[in-house]
Design a protein around this motif. Structure first.
Motif: not given
Length: 298
Positions: A3, A5, A90, A92-93, A95, A266, A270-272, A274
């Motif tokens: 995970t 960014n 991936d 999430t917001d 994370q 984005f 899924t709100g992720k 990638y």
């Protein structure tokens, strides 16, 4: 799946540096690097010069035009870009909000290293007795020493190929480091072996350590190679619709020309966020007598 960014360019530059550093052993071979895009299966021509022959000078040679005679052959190794490897991630917001930039940089490096290691494994798979003949050196891994490397180097030279590079796995490299000729500065000519666990040059060859050298069913632990023993080509894959990604980049190292691709988008469902790092590459055997395999007998 990691995970991570990668929304800032600094993370991508850190990743590229890790990718290039891990693939440093590929500088031992003939190579074609480019930041241009290509498609899987494309053929890349890597040239090599051979068959230059010296002869006795004569004014009557070549119809009394001795200096206008041609000579030498420029052959080529055709490399097909038949390998496409990638590493995905991936985030999430939540994370993204909770992870510190320093942690993200570390993950960026790890993702790039994972990609580079897979590339190396595919390329090193070429080093078999089918492609390069019987081993130049067969010994226990503990006996991989300066004397042993000297023996293997002689085998390659007698095949009419002057080796320029030495690649060893971690065990064989550690054995060479334990040789007193390598660790004593007055013998080796420097203290790099002790201070940095690094041997820049051994017997006229650049040295590389790798922890991803496959055994290839022959207990392979290293190679003594001429650059034309293998040709490597690296390109990047062009997406069909690059505009649909929030970010698509070709990351290219200015010094080596080595490149990898990066794509990111984005997904609201899924709100992720990638992302993927990828590499399109191929390799081909060139000079079959240009590599001396080192295999362990224990």
């Amino acid at each position: 799946m990691s995970t991570i960014n990668y929304t800032q360019s600094i993370f991508l530059q850190e990743a590229l540096q890790a990718f290039v550093a891990t693939l440093q052993p590929l500088t031992a071979f003939s190579r074609s690097y480019s930041g241009t895009t290509s498609q899987k299966g494309s053929a890349i021509i890597v040239p090599r010069v051979e068959a230059l022959t010296a002869t006795t000078f004569s004014y009557t040679a070549n119809s009394s035009r001795p200096y206008e005679a041609g000579g030498g052959t420029i052959n080529s190794i055709t490399v097909n870009l038949n390998n496409h490897r990638y590493v995905t991630s991936d985030i999430t917001d939540i994370q993204a909000a909770n992870q510190a930039p320093a942690i993200l940089v570390n993950f960026a490096r790890q993702q790039a290293k994972s990609l580079a290691k897979l590339v190396l494994q595919d390329i090193f798979a070429n080093f078999t007795t089918v492609n390069f003949g019987a081993a130049a050196l067969s010994t226990t891994v503990a006996n991989v020493s300066l004397a042993g490397i000297r023996t293997g180097r002689s085998v390659v030279i007698k095949r009419d190929a002057m080796p320029e590079n030495l690649i060893l796995n971690a065990d064989a490299y550690a054995s060479l480091l334990s040789d007193a000729n390598m660790t004593q500065a007055f013998q080796y000519g420097g203290s790099e072996g002790v201070r940095e666990a690094r041997l820049p040059r051994v017997l006229g060859m650049n040295t590389f350590e790798t922890n991803v050298l496959p055994t290839n069913s022959i207990s392979l632990v290293g190679m003594i190679v001429h650059p034309d023993a293998l040709a490597v080509a690296v390109r990047t894959l062009q997406p069909q619709r690059p505009e649909v990604y929030s970010r698509f980049e070709i990351l290219t190292d200015d010094e080596s020309g080595l490149s990898m691709g990066y794509r990111e988008y984005f997904e609201p469902a899924t709100g992720k966020l990638y992302s993927a790092m990828e590499c399109l590459f191929g390799s081909a055997v060139g000079l079959s007598l240009g590599a001396g395999l080192i295999v362990r007998t224990d």
